[in-house]
Enzyme design. Sequence first.
Site, PDB file in Angstrom:
ATOM      1  N   GLU A   1       5.607  -7.286   0.456  1.00  9.17           N
ATOM      2  CA  GLU A   1       6.699  -7.527   1.420  1.00  9.17           C
ATOM      3  C   GLU A   1       6.662  -8.879   2.338  1.00  9.17           C
ATOM      4  O   GLU A   1       6.414  -8.827   3.401  1.00  9.17           O
ATOM      5  CB  GLU A   1       6.997  -6.437   2.258  1.00  9.17           C
ATOM      6  CG  GLU A   1       7.353  -5.088   1.672  1.00  9.17           C
ATOM      7  CD  GLU A   1       7.863  -3.995   2.566  1.00  9.17           C
ATOM      8  OE1 GLU A   1       7.233  -4.066   3.670  1.00  9.17           O
ATOM      9  OE2 GLU A   1       8.459  -3.143   2.439  1.00  9.17           O
TER      10      GLU A   1
ATOM     11  N   GLU B   1       9.127   1.092  -4.160  1.00 11.01           N
ATOM     12  CA  GLU B   1       8.785   1.805  -3.013  1.00 11.01           C
ATOM     13  C   GLU B   1      10.091   2.555  -2.614  1.00 11.01           C
ATOM     14  O   GLU B   1      11.120   2.085  -2.015  1.00 11.01           O
ATOM     15  CB  GLU B   1       8.265   1.381  -1.611  1.00 11.01           C
ATOM     16  CG  GLU B   1       7.031   0.548  -1.750  1.00 11.01           C
ATOM     17  CD  GLU B   1       6.533   0.025  -0.499  1.00 11.01           C
ATOM     18  OE1 GLU B   1       6.980   0.176   0.550  1.00 11.01           O
ATOM     19  OE2 GLU B   1       5.399  -1.044  -0.567  1.00 11.01           O
TER      20      GLU B   1
ATOM     21  N   ARG C   1      -1.611  -5.733   9.403  1.00 12.39           N
ATOM     22  CA  ARG C   1      -2.055  -6.331   7.913  1.00 12.39           C
ATOM     23  C   ARG C   1      -1.406  -7.734   8.445  1.00 12.39           C
ATOM     24  O   ARG C   1      -0.498  -7.950   9.237  1.00 12.39           O
ATOM     25  CB  ARG C   1      -1.362  -5.803   6.981  1.00 12.39           C
ATOM     26  CG  ARG C   1       0.071  -5.278   7.215  1.00 12.39           C
ATOM     27  CD  ARG C   1       0.562  -4.295   6.102  1.00 12.39           C
ATOM     28  NE  ARG C   1       2.200  -3.839   6.457  1.00 12.39           N
ATOM     29  CZ  ARG C   1       2.463  -2.964   5.665  1.00 12.39           C
ATOM     30  NH1 ARG C   1       1.955  -2.503   4.760  1.00 12.39           N
ATOM     31  NH2 ARG C   1       3.814  -2.376   6.080  1.00 12.39           N
TER      32      ARG C   1
ATOM     33  N   GLU D   1      -0.290   4.685   9.174  1.00 13.24           N
ATOM     34  CA  GLU D   1       0.865   5.289   8.284  1.00 13.24           C
ATOM     35  C   GLU D   1       0.733   6.842   7.912  1.00 13.24           C
ATOM     36  O   GLU D   1       1.168   7.354   6.916  1.00 13.24           O
ATOM     37  CB  GLU D   1       1.392   4.439   6.829  1.00 13.24           C
ATOM     38  CG  GLU D   1       1.689   3.082   7.439  1.00 13.24           C
ATOM     39  CD  GLU D   1       2.185   2.450   6.229  1.00 13.24           C
ATOM     40  OE1 GLU D   1       2.159   2.784   5.008  1.00 13.24           O
ATOM     41  OE2 GLU D   1       3.019   1.212   6.462  1.00 13.24           O
ATOM     42  N   GLN D   2       0.012   7.568   9.160  1.00 12.02           N
ATOM     43  CA  GLN D   2      -0.163   8.868   8.552  1.00 12.02           C
ATOM     44  C   GLN D   2       0.871   9.857   8.549  1.00 12.02           C
ATOM     45  O   GLN D   2       1.021  10.837   7.986  1.00 12.02           O
ATOM     46  CB  GLN D   2      -1.033   9.419   9.655  1.00 12.02           C
ATOM     47  CG  GLN D   2      -2.564   8.838   9.829  1.00 12.02           C
ATOM     48  CD  GLN D   2      -3.113   9.014  11.353  1.00 12.02           C
ATOM     49  OE1 GLN D   2      -2.485   9.154  12.266  1.00 12.02           O
ATOM     50  NE2 GLN D   2      -4.527   9.149  11.030  1.00 12.02           N
TER      51      GLN D   2
HETATM   52  C1  GLA Z   1       6.716  -0.882   3.475  1.00  7.20           C
HETATM   53  C2  GLA Z   1       5.286  -1.310   2.840  1.00  7.20           C
HETATM   54  C3  GLA Z   1       4.393  -0.232   2.765  1.00  7.20           C
HETATM   55  C4  GLA Z   1       4.267   0.689   3.710  1.00  7.20           C
HETATM   56  C5  GLA Z   1       6.026   0.967   4.021  1.00  7.20           C
HETATM   57  C6  GLA Z   1       5.878   2.229   5.000  1.00  7.20           C
HETATM   58  O1  GLA Z   1       7.499  -0.644   2.653  1.00  7.20           O
HETATM   59  O2  GLA Z   1       5.494  -2.344   1.869  1.00  7.20           O
HETATM   60  O3  GLA Z   1       3.173  -0.790   2.414  1.00  7.20           O
HETATM   61  O4  GLA Z   1       3.939   0.065   4.915  1.00  7.20           O
HETATM   62  O5  GLA Z   1       6.557   0.136   4.520  1.00  7.20           O
HETATM   63  O6  GLA Z   1       5.906   1.723   6.194  1.00  7.20           O
END
Ligand code: GLA
Length: 663
Positions: free
Chosen positions: A144, A304, A105, A352-353
């Site tokens: 982020e 998160e 990404r 991210e499985q």
């Molecule tokens: C970050 C991102 C999420 C995800 C998590 C877990 O915090 O914001 O999209 O990728 O990490 O890796």
Amino acid sequence: MNFQFGVDYYPEHWPEERWETDVRLMAEMGLKVVRLAEFAWNKLEPAQGRFDFTWLDRALAVFDRHGLKAVLGTPSAAPPAWLIAAHPDILPVDSEGRTRGFGGRHHDCQSNPTYREHVARIVGAMAMHYGKDPRVVGWQTDNELGNSHEDTCHCRHCKTAFQIWLKEKYGDITDLNRAWGTVFWSQTYDSFTQVPTPALTLTAHSPSLLLDWKRFHSDLIVDFQQKEIDLLRAGTTCQFITHNFMGYFDLIDYFKLATPLDFVSHDQYPWGFWDVPPGKNPGLLASTLDLMAGLKGQAFWIMEQQAGPTGWQILARTPRPGQLALWAAQSIARGADTVVFFRWRSCTVGTEQYWHGILPHNGVPGRRYEELKALIAALAPVMPRFEGALSGAEVAIVHSYEQNWAFEIQPHHPELDYVKFAQEVHAAFFEKNVPADFVSDRADLGRYKLVVAPLVFLDLPGVSDHLKSYVKAGGHLILTVRTGVKDTANVCLAENALPGPYGELLGIEILDYDCLRGVTVPVTLGQISGQGRLWWDVVTLKGARILASGTGTDHTGEPAATAHTSGKGVAMYWATVPDQDLMAVLIDRALVDAGIESLGTSAPGVELARRRSAEGDFLFMLNHTSEARSQEPGQGWIALVGGTSLAPFGFSVFFKPVQEGKV
Ligand code: GLA
Ligand code: ZN
């Protein structure tokens, strides 16, 4: 606007027939808010200019039916394949000149005008479609910011943008030459167009160029976010705008990134990628949360919060029963008003499985669901009572991104790390259960009795006067090694001896120093001893008194810490980096002198944290150990959640009303 608990959900990852079940389970658990869509660019705009909001509309309808509100993420972190195929120029270039390809990404350059145009289009369209939708309560900009961009971007757009930034800052190239001292190694520039980005070279770049590059890069991302904010503000009413920050992430000046937002959100992963137990320790987690509260001096959201075992290719350990709930309670104890768990259900596809959600892969609620449901039942009812309240700390630790950058460029000692030093200082207060805020170097310090400002290396405009007036007015200030060394261009100050503009305030002069490579210096303070590490300033007293001094072979009898009365206050100096023992006693003394009390003594591994509201104090007692603990809150406390017996990874909340006649 707070909802206590929520979850991150990706309707686009699951068959639509499943949505109803998921959202019903969320509602039954007590969740009230959901974050959606932050990576769904391609689903929202499958081809240039062809928008499809129908699926998201249908998802919102399901949430609405079950009483959950939504926060939408702008999807700029996931530019689709069709966009990159049409404009490969958007791809970022790293410091070795390699173009980084599509995949993962944020495969983008934030200076790139084409990328920015497309971001503006999707954000504008989303704001238009959802800006007045009462089911949508707020927005998260991007995701982020800065994550993945550590080594980028060195493309032609970034180079030009950097040169324009420098021109705006210095006006004339001769002024840049003078400020940076480009006479060194024949680096004098005739024009801004000759200034490079700090791409790969044979030897190190100028520290002045590197510091301005870091400032530029931070400003670039702040500006990138601002464009999204402008579009959202123009198209929305009554919806908040936030962003999910990453704790100690250091690419962006987080104080600046936070300024235009309604509030800060943070992503809290206690074990995250840490494959070695115990991941981050409770004190470090606490300091991360305190930094997040400090960015705006305001309560915040967790956007998160870890909800299961984590890892991408390699996994961290599985949090023990009770630990996920405890970590969420810690976030709340330290200023979170809403906690959103990442993620709802463990994903079966993609990178991210193994970054698990509340539900396991098969979607059947299990241990984690029950644990977090019980947490919500216990805490959600009391949370509105301390909404907006923070700890009421009397201690502040100054945090500056620019100082950190200067130390990243020149750490002096390989182990001297600005952030680590700040964390060690915070840990010294944490161990004593003394609340400590993080503040910027320009923050109003009036309400603090004790301020620690580690490594004030660069003499940034206004900062030394600010700290001096704080002391004159009665404040207690601790400064440390490598203070007052350089000017704002990262060039050594030479007008006075060290510590430059702070000499008079501190009542000392430093004419010699010693980088403590491979050695430590024993230090005594009365009956107590500890070690000086990493650096040693040879201090000459010019009015200050000695608090602690060196013993042993080198630096015997030289001051390791000093204090100087100035105006109504006291300015202390640490001439070395104290080890844990030495720091504990220096901090103890400073707390006594400044008249600051702790929240109490706690059993080993039990954290005490306070939220002070107009109604009274809320005390959290958090047991970070796998053993039961017994913890007394002290006189006058009423139990709200749990009590004095703390189960393994258990917590309790007590309340004490404001006392008559006391504010
Ligand atoms: C970050 C991102 C999420 C995800 C998590 C877990 O915090 O914001 O999209 O990728 O990490 O890796
Ligand atoms: Zn670029």
